[in-house]
Motif scaffolding. Structure first.
Motif, mmCIF file in Angstrom:
data_model
loop_
_atom_site.group_PDB
_atom_site.id
_atom_site.type_symbol
_atom_site.label_atom_id
_atom_site.label_comp_id
_atom_site.label_asym_id
_atom_site.label_seq_id
_atom_site.Cartn_x
_atom_site.Cartn_y
_atom_site.Cartn_z
ATOM 1 N N GLY A 113 52.030 41.091 42.569
ATOM 2 C CA GLY A 113 50.645 40.866 42.981
ATOM 3 C C GLY A 113 49.769 42.106 43.019
ATOM 4 N N HIS A 161 48.460 43.625 45.553
ATOM 5 C CA HIS A 161 47.342 43.509 46.492
ATOM 6 C C HIS A 161 47.425 44.524 47.628
ATOM 7 C CE1 HIS A 161 46.039 39.836 44.533
ATOM 8 N NE2 HIS A 161 47.280 39.390 44.604
ATOM 9 N N THR A 169 43.673 30.926 39.221
ATOM 10 C CA THR A 169 43.985 32.042 38.345
ATOM 11 C C THR A 169 45.390 32.505 38.688
ATOM 12 O OG1 THR A 169 43.063 33.687 39.869
ATOM 13 C CG2 THR A 169 41.577 32.816 38.173
ATOM 14 N N SER A 170 46.004 33.174 37.728
ATOM 15 C CA SER A 170 47.350 33.680 37.916
ATOM 16 C C SER A 170 47.445 35.027 37.217
ATOM 17 C CB SER A 170 48.359 32.683 37.325
ATOM 18 O OG SER A 170 49.668 33.161 37.477
ATOM 19 N N ASN A 171 48.066 35.979 37.878
ATOM 20 C CA ASN A 171 48.247 37.310 37.312
ATOM 21 C C ASN A 171 48.812 37.188 35.900
ATOM 22 O OD1 ASN A 171 49.571 39.896 36.691
ATOM 23 N ND2 ASN A 171 49.109 40.429 38.813
ATOM 24 N N LYS A 217 50.731 38.940 34.333
ATOM 25 C CA LYS A 217 52.145 39.314 34.251
ATOM 26 C C LYS A 217 53.082 38.186 34.677
ATOM 27 C CE LYS A 217 51.005 44.060 35.501
ATOM 28 N NZ LYS A 217 51.114 45.059 36.578
ATOM 29 N N ARG A 218 52.560 37.147 35.281
ATOM 30 C CA ARG A 218 53.388 36.079 35.847
ATOM 31 C C ARG A 218 53.636 34.951 34.834
ATOM 32 N NH1 ARG A 218 53.911 36.696 41.327
ATOM 33 N NH2 ARG A 218 52.301 37.886 42.392
ATOM 34 N N LYS A 252 38.213 40.762 36.614
ATOM 35 C CA LYS A 252 38.048 41.240 37.984
ATOM 36 C C LYS A 252 37.450 42.628 37.955
ATOM 37 C CE LYS A 252 41.798 38.723 40.104
ATOM 38 N NZ LYS A 252 42.920 38.764 41.020
#
Length: 160
Positions: free
Chosen positions: A30, A32, A127-129, A131-132, A152
């Motif tokens: 993440g 974050h 939304t999804s990173n 990398k995921r 972003k």
């Protein structure tokens, strides 16, 4: 055949805050900056209070044997586009690492979709990173389609 996991979903309470923080802090992808360091607790408590007070936000927890094992936040958005389309954004979806692959995440997303249907929401988005990749396959299995590119921009807070 795998036994059905008896997870239940409810709105989060302040008593769930430390478990939620631990879920986010245990996320290596993440990025974050989440942490279980107690010095960060006031910032999390302030955010929780704002979410709890908002008529457009709900924060869910998945509970198994009195333990928080998953979470998702939903935000309701009314847009002028699409003739005033009501939308739901799902974010901050997390399942505890030792509980992944047991169907809890799918149940959590279905719970969010049920809430959307109850509120006559026309479009659910998330939304999804990038990398995921496993998460992307998961969302596609649940019926979500990749349709947009996300962008972003991080801004420095006005007051620090």
């Amino acid at each position: 055949m795998t036994a059905e996991i008896d997870v239940t979903f409810r709105q989060a309470t302040i008593d769930d805050l430390r478990a939620l923080i631990a879920l986010f802090a245990d996320d290596p992808i993440g990025g974050h900056g989440d942490t279980t360091d107690s010095s960060a607790l006031p910032a999390y408590a302030s955010a929780f209070a704002a979410i709890e007070a908002s008529p457009n936000d709900l924060l869910f927890v998945g509970v198994l044997k009195d333990e928080v094992v998953a979470t998702a936040q939903v935000t309701f958005i009314t847009s002028l586009t699409g003739r005033g389309t009501k939308r739901m954004a799902i974010e901050a979806v997390q399942t505890r690492a030792d509980m992944r692959g047991k169907g809890i995440g799918a149940k959590l997303i279905r719970h969010c979709l049920d809430v959307a249907r109850e509120r006559d929401i026309a479009l659910v988005q998330l939304t999804s990173n990038a990398k995921r990749q496993d998460a992307h396959r998961f969302y596609e299995r649940l019926g979500f389609e990749k349709s947009h590119a996300g962008f972003k921009m991080r801004l420095a807070p006005a007051s620090t």
